[in-house]
Motif scaffolding. Structure first.
Motif, PDB file in Angstrom:
ATOM      1  N   TYR A 160       0.601  -1.063  -0.125  1.00  0.00           N
ATOM      2  CA  TYR A 160       0.059  -0.066  -0.056  1.00  0.00           C
ATOM      3  C   TYR A 160       0.642   1.195  -0.044  1.00  0.00           C
ATOM      4  N   ILE A 161       1.947   1.232   0.722  1.00  0.00           N
ATOM      5  CA  ILE A 161       2.715   2.311   0.796  1.00  0.00           C
ATOM      6  C   ILE A 161       4.075   2.340  -0.024  1.00  0.00           C
ATOM      7  N   ASP A 162       4.267   3.240  -0.852  1.00  0.00           N
ATOM      8  CA  ASP A 162       5.816   2.996  -1.446  1.00  0.00           C
ATOM      9  C   ASP A 162       6.645   4.102  -1.663  1.00  0.00           C
ATOM     10  N   PHE A 163       6.032   5.335  -1.847  1.00  0.00           N
ATOM     11  CA  PHE A 163       6.772   6.713  -2.042  1.00  0.00           C
ATOM     12  C   PHE A 163       8.054   6.403  -2.810  1.00  0.00           C
ATOM     13  N   GLY A 164       8.142   5.517  -4.073  1.00  0.00           N
ATOM     14  CA  GLY A 164       9.288   5.239  -4.667  1.00  0.00           C
ATOM     15  C   GLY A 164      10.278   4.606  -4.391  1.00  0.00           C
ATOM     16  N   TRP A 165       9.863   3.723  -3.468  1.00  0.00           N
ATOM     17  CA  TRP A 165      10.951   2.679  -3.248  1.00  0.00           C
ATOM     18  C   TRP A 165      11.281   1.754  -3.867  1.00  0.00           C
ATOM     19  N   ASP A 166      10.451   1.129  -4.431  1.00  0.00           N
ATOM     20  CA  ASP A 166      10.594  -0.146  -5.554  1.00  0.00           C
ATOM     21  C   ASP A 166      11.330   0.447  -6.887  1.00  0.00           C
ATOM     22  N   LYS A 167      11.313   1.926  -6.984  1.00  0.00           N
ATOM     23  CA  LYS A 167      12.016   2.322  -8.177  1.00  0.00           C
ATOM     24  C   LYS A 167      13.537   2.394  -8.051  1.00  0.00           C
ATOM     25  N   GLN A 168      13.933   2.361  -6.752  1.00  0.00           N
ATOM     26  CA  GLN A 168      15.242   2.711  -6.264  1.00  0.00           C
ATOM     27  C   GLN A 168      16.133   1.512  -6.587  1.00  0.00           C
ATOM     28  N   THR A 169      17.180   1.951  -6.611  1.00  0.00           N
ATOM     29  CA  THR A 169      18.536   0.649  -6.795  1.00  0.00           C
ATOM     30  C   THR A 169      18.863   0.141  -5.428  1.00  0.00           C
ATOM     31  N   ASP A 170      19.391  -1.031  -5.430  1.00  0.00           N
ATOM     32  CA  ASP A 170      19.671  -1.940  -4.304  1.00  0.00           C
ATOM     33  C   ASP A 170      20.535  -0.917  -3.474  1.00  0.00           C
ATOM     34  N   GLU A 171      21.430  -0.289  -3.754  1.00  0.00           N
ATOM     35  CA  GLU A 171      22.547   0.374  -3.483  1.00  0.00           C
ATOM     36  C   GLU A 171      21.706   1.667  -2.668  1.00  0.00           C
ATOM     37  N   TRP A 172      20.815   2.193  -3.087  1.00  0.00           N
ATOM     38  CA  TRP A 172      20.127   3.164  -2.512  1.00  0.00           C
ATOM     39  C   TRP A 172      19.520   2.719  -1.250  1.00  0.00           C
ATOM     40  N   LYS A 173      18.469   1.737  -1.542  1.00  0.00           N
ATOM     41  CA  LYS A 173      17.712   0.939  -0.513  1.00  0.00           C
ATOM     42  C   LYS A 173      18.704   0.561   0.555  1.00  0.00           C
ATOM     43  N   ASN A 174      19.811  -0.169   0.505  1.00  0.00           N
ATOM     44  CA  ASN A 174      20.661  -0.501   1.608  1.00  0.00           C
ATOM     45  C   ASN A 174      21.106   0.617   2.460  1.00  0.00           C
TER      46      ASN A 174
END
Length: 212
Positions: A160-174
């Protein structure tokens, strides 16, 4: 000599301090020594084992542990950190004098515990229960977005909540996850310090900008 009933506030404080110390034990501290086991070395590149402390397991929790157990402890640390961040913000907000309407006479810190009405306690406990039930992996729950799976333990977006998370790279997420871990670690130490100084009666020494 006489028996007396323990002060519940001090009991709560002791339990909170113990939980705060245990929560971060498996993630902080100096890098593993050369003689460390293969199991320990297997986790020294995990998220959270970062400079300047590296991987630290002073109580030996990770000796002969597997990845599943490590991920569980990491989730426990993450959850404690999130609660601690809310606790620090809540303490500072109430210490600054901010109150809900009708709660103007309730003090800040531990002094608030006996001053909060019973019905408010009931509402808070019900809210905590709902938050505990909702803020977990609901990927198998009916109505959750089909095919959604959490990226990691502690990912409670549930489709339900994303705020663009799924569009980011693994490096950015980590990097963002590491920031959250570090903020949570700092908050655990912060709320522990506030609790101790609250009981010592000298919070005003470290928070001089509060109401006098």
């Amino acid at each position: 000599f006489s028996w007396s009933t323990p002060n519940p506030i001090y009991s709560i404080m002791k339990l909170a301090i113990f939980a705060s110390l245990i929560a971060g034990a498996a993630a902080f501290a100096p890098a593993a020594k050369p003689a460390a086991s293969t199991a320990l070395n297997a986790f020294d590149k995990e998220l959270g084992a970062q400079m300047p402390l590296g991987f630290w397991d002073p109580l030996g929790y990770m000796k002969d542990a597997d990845q599943e157990y490590f991920d569980h402890l990491r989730y426990v640390e993450l959850k404690h950190g999130r609660v601690a961040m809310l606790a620090v913000v809540g303490y500072l907000t109430t210490y600054a004098g901010v109150r809900f309407p009708g709660a103007e006479d309730i003090p800040a810190g531990f002094a608030a515990l006996p001053a909060v009405p019973g019905m408010v306690w009931a509402q808070m406990i019900a809210t905590w229960a709902l938050m505990e039930a909702a803020n977990r992996d609901q990927s198998e729950t009916f109505g959750v977005k089909d095919g959604w799976k959490p990226d990691f333990q502690g990912d409670v977006r549930n489709g339900y909540i994303d705020f663009g998370w799924d569009k980011q790279t693994d490096e950015w997420k980590n990097r963002k996850r590491a920031i959250e871990l570090n903020n949570g670690r700092a908050a655990q130490m912060g709320i522990l310090g506030l609790m101790v100084h609250d009981q010592l009666g000298n919070v005003a020494t470290i928070l001089p900008l509060g109401p006098q």
